[in-house]
Write a protein that holds these residues in place. Structure first.
Motif, mmCIF file in Angstrom:
data_model
loop_
_atom_site.group_PDB
_atom_site.id
_atom_site.type_symbol
_atom_site.label_atom_id
_atom_site.label_comp_id
_atom_site.label_asym_id
_atom_site.label_seq_id
_atom_site.Cartn_x
_atom_site.Cartn_y
_atom_site.Cartn_z
ATOM 1 N N VAL B 130 0.828 -1.208 0.000
ATOM 2 C CA VAL B 130 0.000 0.000 0.000
ATOM 3 C C VAL B 130 0.864 1.261 0.000
ATOM 4 N N THR B 131 1.865 1.264 0.869
ATOM 5 C CA THR B 131 2.723 2.445 0.964
ATOM 6 C C THR B 131 3.420 2.722 -0.360
ATOM 7 N N PHE B 132 3.904 1.644 -0.991
ATOM 8 C CA PHE B 132 4.631 1.785 -2.246
ATOM 9 C C PHE B 132 3.718 2.338 -3.350
ATOM 10 N N THR B 133 2.529 1.739 -3.498
ATOM 11 C CA THR B 133 1.642 2.186 -4.568
ATOM 12 C C THR B 133 1.150 3.611 -4.320
ATOM 13 N N SER B 134 0.890 3.932 -3.059
ATOM 14 C CA SER B 134 0.382 5.275 -2.790
ATOM 15 C C SER B 134 1.450 6.319 -3.079
#
Lengths: 535, 303
Positions: B130-134
């Motif tokens: 999630v952190t990476f995609t956001s």
């Protein structure tokens, strides 16, 4: 098979931190049954709260890791039970009361909602939960119980919030209540009331109480049995009287010896000119009188302790003298000149003569400055004190004076313990060569043994440098050990002022007597006798 | 509630200040007649224009008339469309309002749910994905995403129309493109705010009470963690209300952003003035709503 209602057996817990593995508790065992009170006594970092966190499944894993042991509750090993099984026990059969009720209550929901929630999650119908919530508020002695249910945590006093926590713990009539420092943040008189309430409820419901504390007085007042913890291990176990009078382990003996309030009291000589004379100081906030006609005198090298409950105006006195707030009327003569009307230029120079040491050294030291910068900042502001060439030498001298080492100057505040940080705060105050230090609850946040050392340091500074102190404190035994004169305050008024002997041995006012009676003596026999005398 | 009163008064004051600034800016940039009329206008035409619009009156009289007109939402006629400027602007604003509302509702719902779940186990697999995609979402340039979107979904696959309005399908690409950046941003804020809320003491109390995990996340912590989130949501919504200039232009979407660009190119001064005032009022209302939401969520602000 389990012999006890709740038993912790050979529990070891460690934490994986950035600094490596920390063993929080090592092979700890204790037990508690219905109707009895077990005290777990220890200082900060001793691991006294870890086993209760393990009981309630509050240890985050990772970074925590339970490496050995079992926790048996009513025959069930909690450590191998499912998440859901443990959830059903939490709050219903084992309940917890925390130290700081303001942060442990959810700020955005009403206390009624939070009280009903503990019943709702354990399947009590909504109507019954609502009725019981009201009963509970009555039982814990909440004023206006009906109205209080619709209020939010921030609208209550500290003592009331702790009553709410107790009501919440009682809601499901648990078998065991674990209370972690339940009275540490409270005034002595409120502490006495809360402990009395806990004792009554225990008699009424026959619950087992585990009380985690650092305070020998609390142990003497409520415990049936006590285990002493140090560095993650139980060093001693027994009844409070056994522990107090026949301690075997050196750590326990050290802890008991450090308990304040047993030494000779100071006998000040009433001579010399007054350094500071406050006359009829008043300060109001609307209708509320924070200071009401406060007058006192302080001589060179003397310690005036200011005691009273929270809201009594003891910190307001200090703020008014330092002109952090403006008094409405009255005078404060510092060497004959009135601080209250002093123009800001002179005030600036005067500030170096009066210094302040605060309660929480973690917050009062800038975390991004080295110790050298923190101490020498005083000379940046007041360059006339010391030429820059001598700063390094003088910082080393000050650090030695407060019992630290000169090479600590390069480090930063987070690298020190609480007691060491308070020494740094004192060194910073000394850098300005003050004649008066105002210490606002300066030792309250420290462990007993550390507290004794810091008081020893302050007494040395008083003796050797002739510094006067205004020592604001709620802890009466510490005051008894350190003060020359004591001023008792209530609701902004001075109730009584006198030498330390007068106040402690022959208090004239009922309020002072009440305050002294509420204090807890670390000696279980003395405390028992005192409780009988009060009752 | 005096605190609210002062907030409302101060944002109202900035609205008034804006009104004054717009007036003087329009006068400072030179003779309005020169601005409004084409370059080859004759001196007679200019004089006629000045007479018609009262530009020969003293400045204070002009200002008074301007304030009076603004209070009546009378910005004169659009030069291009020959109908009241305010009508042109409100028509476009309704399009932008819908676009902003739908986008922000989707963004907030998605960011709150996904961010909360990611925060429950910080450092876990889900959290890291999630952190990476956001992070990618928060830093993606919207003109590029818009063009890639058109190339892939409209031209390549032919699933969606390239631009314009008319059907539900026309809304999907603009919303999807506008969604990405605020989603990445708000997701980060939700996650951070929830992580610190999970560390709070009251979460410990809830666990000791036997409260279920789901309820700890969505009842106990979420309401506390929403306070910083609301601020960012408000900021992002305000930005969208100003008109998503790039996206509206690329997709030929008849919103305020596109209208402003067109009006500037066409020197349609009255429309620009009206658009500035309408979006300013919208942002003023937006800020009020944020304040109200704060008070609704946090009882400590109410008292």
């Amino acid at each position: 098979m389990a012999d006890h209602l709740l038993e912790v057996r050979n529990l070891s817990v460690r934490f994986h931190t950035a600094q490596g593995i920390v063993n929080a508790v090592n092979n700890v065992s204790w037990h508690v049954d219905r109707g009895e009170t077990l005290a777990i006594l220890g200082e900060s970092g001793s691991g006294k709260s870890v086993s209760s966190s393990a009981i309630l499944n509050l240890i985050d894993m990772p970074p925590g890791e339970i490496t050995s042991g079992e926790i048996l509750f009513d025959g069930l090993n909690l450590l191998t039970a499912t998440h859901e099984e443990r959830r059903r026990i939490n709050g219903k059969r084992i309940a917890m009361i925390f130290q700081d009720p303001l942060s442990h209550l959810n700020p955005v929901y009403t206390v009624g909602w939070q009280l009903r929630e503990v019943m709702r999650v354990h399947a009590v119908p909504a109507a019954e939960a609502a009725a019981r919530a009201l009963d509970l508020m009555r039982r814990v002695g909440m004023p206006e119980p009906e109205a209080s249910l619709d209020k939010y945590p921030h609208q209550f006093s500290g003592g009331q919030r702790q009553r709410i926590m107790i009501a919440m713990a009682l809601a499901m009539k648990p078998d065991i209540i674990i209370a972690d420092e339940p009275t540490t943040a409270l005034d002595v008189t409120v502490q006495a009331e809360v402990l009395k309430l806990l004792r009554e409820l225990q008699d009424e419901m026959g619950l087992g109480l585990v009380l985690i504390t650092h305070d020998l007085g609390v142990v003497a007042e409520v415990a049936d049995r006590v285990v002493v913890m140090n560095a993650g291990e139980i060093v001693e176990a027994g009844t409070p009287a056994e522990i107090y009078h026949h301690a075997k382990h050196p750590y326990t003996r050290k802890l008991i010896a450090a308990a304040p309030g047993k030494g000779e009291m100071n006998a000040p000589m009433a001579e010399g000119e007054a350094l500071l004379r406050v006359e009829r100081a008043c300060k109001s906030y609307g209708p509320f009188k924070a200071l009401n006609d406060v007058s006192f005198e302080l001589r060179k090298g003397e310690v005036l302790a200011v005691v009273g409950e929270s809201g009594s105006g003891k910190s307001t006195v200090a703020k008014a003298i330092l002109r952090l707030i403006e008094a409405d009327s009255g005078r404060a003569l510092w060497k004959g000149r009135d601080l209250f009307t002093m123009p800001s230029r002179e005030l600036y120079a005067m500030r170096r003569e009066i210094q302040m040491v605060f309660q929480d050294p973690t917050q009062s030291l800038n975390p991004r400055m080295s110790i050298f910068q923190i101490i020498s900042e005083a000379w940046v502001i007041h360059p006339e004190i010391l030429p820059k060439a001598r700063w390094k030498e003088r910082v080393a001298e000050l650090l030695t004076q407060v019992g630290l080492s000169p090479d600590h100057a390069r480090r930063y505040p987070h690298q020190f313990s609480g007691g060491q940080r308070q020494r740094i705060a004192i060194a910073r105050a000394l850098a300005l060569e003050p004649e008066l230090i105002i210490a606002d609850e300066a030792v309250s946040a420290l462990d007993v043994s550390i507290q004794a050392q810091v008081i020893e340091l302050l007494a040395k500074l008083k003796r050797e440098l002739g510094i006067a102190f205004i020592f604001i404190a709620h802890d009466l035994p510490v005051v008894r050990d350190f003060a020359d004169h004591v001023m008792v305050m209530e609701k902004g008024r001075v109730v009584e002022i006198g030498t330390v002997r007068e106040i402690f041995d022959t208090p004239a006012q009922p309020y002072t007597r009440r305050l002294l009676a509420a204090g807890l003596d670390p000696d279980p026999e003395v405390q028992k006798a005192r409780r009988r005398a009060v009752a | 509630m005096p605190r609210y009163a002062s907030r409302i008064i101060s944002s109202f004051a900035s609205l008034v200040l804006l009104l004054v600034m717009v007036f003087f800016l329009s006068r400072l940039t030179g003779d309005p007649a020169a601005l409004f009329l084409p370059d080859d206008a004759t001196p007679q035409m200019i004089e006629q224009f000045r007479e018609l619009h009262g530009l020969n009156d003293p400045m204070i009289v002009q200002f008074g008339r301007y304030v009076w007109d603004v209070l009546h939402l009378n910005f004169g006629d659009s030069l291009r469309q020959a109908r009241p400027a305010i009508e042109v602007v409100t028509q476009a604003f309704v399009w932008t309002l819908w676009l902003a509302l739908i986008t922000m509702a989707l963004v907030t719902a998605a960011a709150v749910v996904i961010g909360s779940l990611a925060a429950f186990r910080p450092g876990g697999i889900f959290d890291r994905i999630v952190t990476f995609t956001s992070l990618i979402g928060a830093s993606a340039p919207d003109f590029w995403v818009a063009i890639v979107g058109i190339t892939v979904f409209a031209i390549g696959l032919g699933w969606l129309p390239t631009s314009g309005t008319g059907t539900v399908w026309h809304w999907i690409l603009p919303i999807a493109v506008l969604f990405i950046r605020p989603f990445g941003l708000i997701l980060q804020v939700v996650r951070g705010s929830m992580v610190s809320a999970f560390g709070s003491a009251y979460v410990k109390t809830a666990r000791a009470k036997g409260v279920r995990d789901r309820s700890i996340i969505f009842v106990h912590t979420l309401r506390n963690a929403m306070l910083p989130v609301i601020t960012v949501v408000g900021d992002q919504a305000a930005a969208l209300l100003n008109g998503a200039v790039v996206v509206e232009t690329i997709f030929g979407f008849p919103g305020v952003g596109k209208l402003m660009i067109d009006s500037i190119l066409n020197r349609d001064f009255n429309v620009i003035l009206a658009a500035i005032m309408v979006t300013a009022i919208a942002i003023f209302v937006m800020n009020l709503l944020i304040d109200l939401a704060y008070a609704l969520l946090d009882p400590r602000i109410r008292t």
